[in-house]
Design a protein around this motif. Structure first.
Motif, short mmCIF file in Angstrom:
data_model
loop_
_atom_site.label_atom_id
_atom_site.label_comp_id
_atom_site.label_asym_id
_atom_site.label_seq_id
_atom_site.Cartn_x
_atom_site.Cartn_y
_atom_site.Cartn_z
N PHE A 127 -3.65 -6.80 13.02
CA PHE A 127 -2.47 -6.80 12.16
C PHE A 127 -1.39 -7.74 12.70
N HIS A 128 -1.08 -7.63 13.97
CA HIS A 128 0.01 -8.42 14.53
C HIS A 128 -0.36 -9.87 14.80
N GLN A 129 -1.65 -10.18 14.75
CA GLN A 129 -2.10 -11.57 14.82
C GLN A 129 -2.09 -12.21 13.44
N GLY A 130 -1.77 -11.41 12.41
CA GLY A 130 -1.75 -11.94 11.06
C GLY A 130 -3.11 -11.99 10.40
N GLN A 131 -4.06 -11.27 10.95
CA GLN A 131 -5.41 -11.22 10.37
C GLN A 131 -5.46 -10.03 9.40
N TRP A 132 -4.77 -10.22 8.28
CA TRP A 132 -4.55 -9.10 7.35
C TRP A 132 -5.85 -8.53 6.79
N GLN A 133 -6.77 -9.40 6.38
CA GLN A 133 -8.01 -8.90 5.77
C GLN A 133 -8.84 -8.13 6.79
N GLN A 134 -8.85 -8.59 8.04
CA GLN A 134 -9.59 -7.86 9.07
C GLN A 134 -8.98 -6.48 9.28
N ALA A 135 -7.67 -6.39 9.19
CA ALA A 135 -7.01 -5.08 9.34
C ALA A 135 -7.41 -4.15 8.19
N ILE A 136 -7.51 -4.71 6.98
CA ILE A 136 -7.90 -3.91 5.82
C ILE A 136 -9.36 -3.45 5.95
N ASP A 137 -10.21 -4.35 6.46
CA ASP A 137 -11.64 -4.07 6.55
C ASP A 137 -12.03 -3.26 7.78
N PHE A 138 -11.07 -2.95 8.63
CA PHE A 138 -11.37 -2.24 9.88
C PHE A 138 -12.09 -0.92 9.59
N ASP A 139 -13.17 -0.67 10.32
CA ASP A 139 -13.96 0.54 10.12
C ASP A 139 -13.24 1.74 10.73
N THR A 140 -12.80 2.64 9.89
CA THR A 140 -12.06 3.82 10.35
C THR A 140 -12.92 5.08 10.39
N LEU B 233 -1.41 0.94 8.80
CA LEU B 233 -1.60 -0.47 9.14
C LEU B 233 -2.39 -1.19 8.05
N SER B 234 -3.39 -0.52 7.50
CA SER B 234 -4.17 -1.12 6.41
C SER B 234 -3.29 -1.37 5.19
N LEU B 235 -2.46 -0.41 4.84
CA LEU B 235 -1.56 -0.56 3.69
C LEU B 235 -0.54 -1.67 3.93
N ARG B 236 -0.04 -1.74 5.14
CA ARG B 236 0.92 -2.82 5.46
C ARG B 236 0.25 -4.18 5.36
N ALA B 237 -1.03 -4.26 5.75
CA ALA B 237 -1.76 -5.52 5.62
C ALA B 237 -1.92 -5.90 4.15
N GLN B 238 -2.14 -4.90 3.29
CA GLN B 238 -2.23 -5.17 1.86
C GLN B 238 -0.91 -5.73 1.34
N ILE B 239 0.20 -5.15 1.78
CA ILE B 239 1.52 -5.65 1.37
C ILE B 239 1.69 -7.10 1.82
N ALA B 240 1.27 -7.39 3.05
CA ALA B 240 1.39 -8.75 3.58
C ALA B 240 0.57 -9.75 2.76
N LEU B 241 -0.50 -9.27 2.13
CA LEU B 241 -1.36 -10.13 1.31
C LEU B 241 -0.90 -10.17 -0.15
N GLY B 242 0.27 -9.59 -0.42
CA GLY B 242 0.81 -9.65 -1.77
C GLY B 242 0.32 -8.57 -2.70
N GLN B 243 -0.20 -7.49 -2.13
CA GLN B 243 -0.75 -6.41 -2.95
C GLN B 243 0.16 -5.18 -2.95
N ALA B 244 1.46 -5.43 -2.96
CA ALA B 244 2.43 -4.33 -2.89
C ALA B 244 2.32 -3.37 -4.07
N GLU B 245 2.04 -3.89 -5.25
CA GLU B 245 1.92 -3.02 -6.43
C GLU B 245 0.77 -2.03 -6.26
N ASP B 246 -0.34 -2.50 -5.71
CA ASP B 246 -1.48 -1.62 -5.46
C ASP B 246 -1.12 -0.55 -4.44
N VAL B 247 -0.37 -0.94 -3.42
CA VAL B 247 0.04 0.01 -2.39
C VAL B 247 0.96 1.07 -2.98
N LEU B 248 1.90 0.65 -3.83
CA LEU B 248 2.80 1.61 -4.48
C LEU B 248 2.02 2.65 -5.28
#
Length: 294
Positions: free
Chosen positions: A17-30, A44-59
């Motif tokens: 997440f903090h390296q800016g690898q947003w998709q990897q953060a979303i795809d992280f196996d939980t 962290l996954s939701l924040r990565a989605q927001i960073a990728l412009g998917q704020a509406e989906d997160v809401l």
């Protein structure tokens, strides 16, 4: 155990997440995470989605949630969709009711700072107990306030207990970019290492490397880094804006890049700044009239 520590099970997610690898953060196996780390990982996954412009989906996903962490994510998403007033109202309530929550501290603090409520943000963030994200945000706020002295103290204090943490290294590099001189080179080393290693590279680290290169006078190298970033994200307003700055410094025509930025982010603060300064220039010009010699 701190889940973000070297021994913690969220370290890789946290770093992605903090390296800016947003998709990897979303795809992280939980799937194998402990129950107590399920919410931090989801945040962290939701924040990565927001960073990728998917704020509406997160809401849509966090609507109706009662956990302070997810309400805070909702506030951040509201901010990202342009609903600053609503986001600030939510953040202020969270700051009052859940000030000891580490996620609330960072996300509500981010919203409050964006809304121009710096002192409220700092008051909330100052309540952290070893929260490196809170430290990083405090550093950013002090830098925005032009209080480099306070940012330096914050980093030095964190370095004593966080040692070689990624976030501390990044925060120290941000401060170095403000201090200048030999600190430019030190910051460059951090950004370049992240940007050029396949396991850690992202457009965020490439832009950071490019900015450091610009300050070091290495314009060709900066251009190469920004071109790498544009290949990955050709519609990134952040990358385009920094490319405009580079072109202006290099004496190159930036009209096409400005046009591109106007298309992808018409309300971008860089464009607003250009318009504001253009209006000020026009206003000043009206005070003078051309004199023609007889």
């Amino acid at each position: 155990m701190d889940p973000f520590s070297a021994e913690g099970e969220l370290l890789n997610l946290h770093n992605s997440f903090h390296q800016g690898q947003w998709q990897q953060a979303i795809d992280f196996d939980t799937a194998g995470l402990s129950l107590e780390n399920a919410t931090p990982a989801r945040v962290l996954s939701l924040r990565a989605q927001i960073a990728l412009g998917q704020a509406e989906d997160v809401l849509a996903e966090v609507q109706g949630e009662k956990e302070p962490e997810l309400v805070a994510v909702g506030a951040l998403a509201e901010l990202s969709t342009g609903n600053e007033t609503k986001a600030a109202t939510i953040a202020e309530k969270l700051a009052k009711d859940s000030a000891d929550n580490s996620v609330v501290q960072v996300l509500a603090g981010t919203v409050l700072q964006a809304a121009g409520k710096s002192e409220e943000a700092l008051a909330l963030l100052s309540q952290h107990q070893g929260n490196l994200e809170a430290v990083a945000l405090i550093v950013q706020i002090h830098l925005q306030q032009n209080r480099t002295d306070l940012a330096i103290k914050e980093v030095q204090a964190a370095r004593r207990w966080a040692q070689d943490s990624l976030l501390v290294n990044l925060a120290e590099s941000w401060v170095g970019m403000r201090v200048g001189g030999e600190k430019y080179q030190q910051a460059f080393y951090v950004f370049e290492e992240l940007a050029q290693a396949p396991a850690t590279s992202s457009t965020q680290s490439l832009v950071s490397q490019a900015v450091a290169e610009i300050h070091l006078g290495r314009l060709e190298e900066a251009e190469a880094a920004l071109e790498q970033a544009l290949v990955k994200e050709p519609k990134s307003a952040h990358i385009i804006a920094n490319s405009i700055v580079l072109n202006v410094i290099a004496g190159k025509d930036a009209k096409d890049l400005i046009s591109s930025l106007s298309t992808v982010a018409p309300d971008h603060h860089f464009l607003q700044d250009i318009q504001e300064k253009s209006a000020l220039f026009d206003k000043a010009a009206t005070k003078y009239s051309a004199k023609v010699a007889a």
